[in-house]
Design an enzyme around this catalytic site. Structure first.
Site, PDB file in Angstrom:
ATOM      1  N   ARG A 217       0.859  -1.177   0.000  1.00  0.00           N
ATOM      2  CA  ARG A 217       0.000   0.000   0.000  1.00  0.00           C
ATOM      3  C   ARG A 217       0.896   1.228   0.000  1.00  0.00           C
ATOM      4  NH1 ARG A 217      -3.965   2.489   4.768  1.00  0.00           N
ATOM      5  NH2 ARG A 217      -2.125   3.706   5.316  1.00  0.00           N
TER       6      ARG A 217
ATOM      7  N   TYR B 262      -3.028  11.913   5.239  1.00  0.00           N
ATOM      8  CA  TYR B 262      -3.294  10.627   5.885  1.00  0.00           C
ATOM      9  C   TYR B 262      -2.219   9.594   5.521  1.00  0.00           C
ATOM     10  CZ  TYR B 262      -4.867   5.921   6.428  1.00  0.00           C
ATOM     11  OH  TYR B 262      -4.887   4.595   6.751  1.00  0.00           O
TER      12      TYR B 262
ATOM     13  N   ASP C  60      -5.186   3.748  -0.106  1.00  0.00           N
ATOM     14  CA  ASP C  60      -6.315   4.042   0.783  1.00  0.00           C
ATOM     15  C   ASP C  60      -6.729   5.501   0.609  1.00  0.00           C
ATOM     16  OD1 ASP C  60      -8.198   4.135   2.787  1.00  0.00           O
ATOM     17  OD2 ASP C  60      -6.909   3.229   4.324  1.00  0.00           O
TER      18      ASP C  60
ATOM     19  N   HIS D   7      -9.271   6.711   2.179  1.00  0.00           N
ATOM     20  CA  HIS D   7      -9.699   7.051   3.546  1.00  0.00           C
ATOM     21  C   HIS D   7     -10.912   7.982   3.570  1.00  0.00           C
ATOM     22  CE1 HIS D   7      -8.781   7.137   7.937  1.00  0.00           C
ATOM     23  NE2 HIS D   7      -8.234   5.982   7.636  1.00  0.00           N
TER      24      HIS D   7
ATOM     25  N   GLU E 281      -9.082   1.822  -1.775  1.00  0.00           N
ATOM     26  CA  GLU E 281      -9.833   1.553  -0.542  1.00  0.00           C
ATOM     27  C   GLU E 281     -10.646   2.765  -0.089  1.00  0.00           C
ATOM     28  OE1 GLU E 281      -7.217   0.179   2.548  1.00  0.00           O
ATOM     29  OE2 GLU E 281      -8.579   0.851   4.112  1.00  0.00           O
TER      30      GLU E 281
ATOM     31  N   GLU F  52     -13.519  -1.532   6.690  1.00  0.00           N
ATOM     32  CA  GLU F  52     -12.774  -1.609   7.950  1.00  0.00           C
ATOM     33  C   GLU F  52     -13.569  -1.025   9.118  1.00  0.00           C
ATOM     34  OE1 GLU F  52      -9.224   0.593   6.850  1.00  0.00           O
ATOM     35  OE2 GLU F  52      -9.875   2.296   8.038  1.00  0.00           O
TER      36      GLU F  52
ATOM     37  N   GLU G 211      -4.308  -7.239   5.298  1.00  0.00           N
ATOM     38  CA  GLU G 211      -3.439  -6.097   5.618  1.00  0.00           C
ATOM     39  C   GLU G 211      -2.502  -6.489   6.762  1.00  0.00           C
ATOM     40  OE1 GLU G 211      -5.546  -2.665   7.091  1.00  0.00           O
ATOM     41  OE2 GLU G 211      -3.899  -1.306   6.618  1.00  0.00           O
TER      42      GLU G 211
ATOM     43  N   TRP H 126     -12.086  12.436   8.104  1.00  0.00           N
ATOM     44  CA  TRP H 126     -10.678  12.093   8.303  1.00  0.00           C
ATOM     45  C   TRP H 126     -10.401  10.750   7.657  1.00  0.00           C
ATOM     46  CZ3 TRP H 126      -8.248   8.027  10.955  1.00  0.00           C
ATOM     47  CH2 TRP H 126      -6.843   8.073  10.848  1.00  0.00           C
TER      48      TRP H 126
HETATM   49  O1  EZ4 Z   1      -6.951   4.724   9.735  1.00  0.00           O
HETATM   50  O2  EZ4 Z   1      -6.864   1.748  11.693  1.00  0.00           O
HETATM   51  O3  EZ4 Z   1      -6.419   0.802   6.113  1.00  0.00           O
HETATM   52  N1  EZ4 Z   1      -6.097   1.206   7.170  1.00  0.00           N
HETATM   53  C1  EZ4 Z   1      -6.575   2.295   7.780  1.00  0.00           C
HETATM   54  C2  EZ4 Z   1      -6.068   2.571   9.165  1.00  0.00           C
HETATM   55  C3  EZ4 Z   1      -7.080   3.361   9.984  1.00  0.00           C
HETATM   56  C4  EZ4 Z   1      -6.831   3.116  11.449  1.00  0.00           C
HETATM   57  C5  EZ4 Z   1      -7.841   3.855  12.316  1.00  0.00           C
HETATM   58  O4  EZ4 Z   1      -7.738   3.447  13.634  1.00  0.00           O
HETATM   59  O5  EZ4 Z   1      -7.368   3.017   7.208  1.00  0.00           O
HETATM   60  O6  EZ4 Z   1      -4.851   3.224   9.098  1.00  0.00           O
HETATM   61 CO    CO Z   2      -8.177   1.999   5.548  1.00  0.00          CO
END
Ligand code: EZ4
Ligand code: CO
Length: 402
Positions: free
Chosen positions: A147, A159, A210, A212, A236, A262, A339, A402
């Site tokens: 990743r 992030y 990701d 996010h 993701e 997740e 992961e 976030w």
């Molecule tokens: O931000 O587990 O894919 N992994 C993630 C993680 C989450 C954290 C939050 O507690 O998105 O890094």
């Molecule tokens: Co994630």
């Protein structure tokens, strides 16, 4: 057989963990992970005040009945606090059952479906060049899937970027750190990162990313399309999944594979995504989505629609979750990837385990149970430290995902 005691163990060997230990009148005990990053003590209270009193005297062999009792019996179903607690109980009970049977957990689930479990690691850097270098480092360590997250020019604290070590820990302060988000800068930068990675490392390594939850469905479709030539393993959490139908729009416009889940707690969070084949991978975990008992139901539903598993495995999920997940992954027929964010040495010492990394794969051990314990003497050296997850704001100050 009876449950005699159940205790919650809170510790912070580099980061916070909440662990449940269930003991029985046969001398066999089980361990479960109940860590809810940034909201740990709410689960401690839920377990200590409301769950543990119900467990004492109950037959630990009745895993299904205890699951239903805790889930239906609360009346207030689902949610992260309840489901993290239920997951911990369930994981500990499967640990006990497998120890009683003298079998590694995957044998109880139906036996081995594969020899090893493909994992992906986390490479990240402040700049595009640093991130390319970090991916190279993971390839050198033997990873087949990586990743990649990078700092974005003009955005402070993007992030997924570690500060100084290999261990990225977003919950970095007692009160949430405020970060800034700019979608336009991100959308311009992200394709450049993956073009650079393909140029440097060729077609072979699987690359993941990701998002996010930061984009709208239309923006996610734009990104997915732009990344198609880079052949991502997955994109993701491209957009928040509260509205599962939102993924229809992304799906119709790009072939970049999508992974979500997740933060899902039950099969209901994933139902429409799976049934409408709006995702390729479901990221629900042993911890969070109801333990082995419920995760198995999600995976079975997913298998009807050729959706594969890709369980969350960040460092805020303890080695107990990783151990249990690897047994699950070793059995589950529709496995995709796992992961694997490495824990610190302190964390690994507090949670002795028998899984091991070999050439890009993790292998679960053969110890009866899920193969992970907690060293209660060592725990005393690492008291709980309040730490919350960051928040994100747009440049004008608006709160964002976030
Ligand atoms: O931000 O587990 O894919 N992994 C993630 C993680 C989450 C954290 C939050 O507690 O998105 O890094
Ligand atoms: Co994630």
């Amino acid at each position: 057989m009876k449950i005699t005691t159940a205790r919650v163990i809170v510790c912070s060997p580099g980061r916070n963990f909440v662990t449940l230990k269930i003991e029985t009148d046969q001398g066999v005990y089980g361990i479960g992970d109940a860590t809810l990053n940034g909201r740990e003590l709410s689960v401690v209270t839920y377990l200590e005040e409301h769950v543990i009193p119900c467990l004492i005297g109950r037959d630990p062999q009745r895993i299904e009945d205890i699951w239903q009792f805790l889930y239906r019996g609360s009346y207030w179903r689902r949610g992260p606090v309840q489901m993290s607690a239920v997951s911990a109980v369930d994981t500990a009970l499967w640990d006990i059952k497998a120890k009683m049977a003298g079998m590694p957990l995957y044998q109880l689930l139906g036996g081995r479906s594969r020899e090893r479990v493909l994992v992906y690691g986390h490479a990240n850097g402040e700049t595009l060049e640093d991130t390319v270098e970090a991916v190279g480092h993971y390839i050198d360590m033997g990873y087949k899937a990586i990743r990649a997250q990078s700092g974005i020019p003009g955005i402070e604290k993007a992030y997924g970027i570690a500060r100084g070590t290999m261990h990225y820990e977003p919950a970095d302060a007692a009160l949430p750190t405020e970060t800034v988000w700019d979608t336009s800068k991100y959308l311009r930068f992200a394709p450049k990162l993956f073009e650079a990675l393909r140029k440097e490392f060729g077609d072979e390594p699987e690359l993941l990313h990701d998002v996010h939850h930061r984009l709208t469905p239309n923006e996610a479709a734009q990104l997915g399309k732009a990344l198609e030539p880079c052949r991502l393993f997955w994109m993701e959490d491209p957009t928040p999944a509260e509205n599962q139908q939102a993924f229809r729009l992304i799906r119709e416009r790009t072939t970049t594979p999508i992974a979500v889940g997740e933060i899902f707690h039950t099969i209901w969070d994933a139902k429409e995504l799976i049934e409408n084949q709006l995702v390729d991978y479901v990221r629900t975990t042993v911890l969070r989505a109801g333990g082995i008992t419920h995760l198995r139901r999600i995976a079975d539903l997913a298998s009807l629609y050729q959706v594969r598993t890709g369980s969350h495995g960040a460092t805020d999920l303890s080695p107990v979750t990783m151990g249990a997940a690897l047994h699950f992954d070793t059995w589950v027929p529709n496995f995709g990837i796992q992961e694997y964010m490495r824990h610190s040495d302190e964390t690994d010492a507090v949670f002795p385990h028998d899984y091991r990394f070999e050439k890009g794969f993790l292998l679960c051990g053969e110890t009866p149970g899920h193969g992970v314990d907690v060293d209660e003497k060592l725990v005393a050296q690492y008291p709980y430290k309040p730490a919350q997850l960051p928040v994100a704001r747009l440049e004008d100050g608006t709160i964002w995902n976030w």
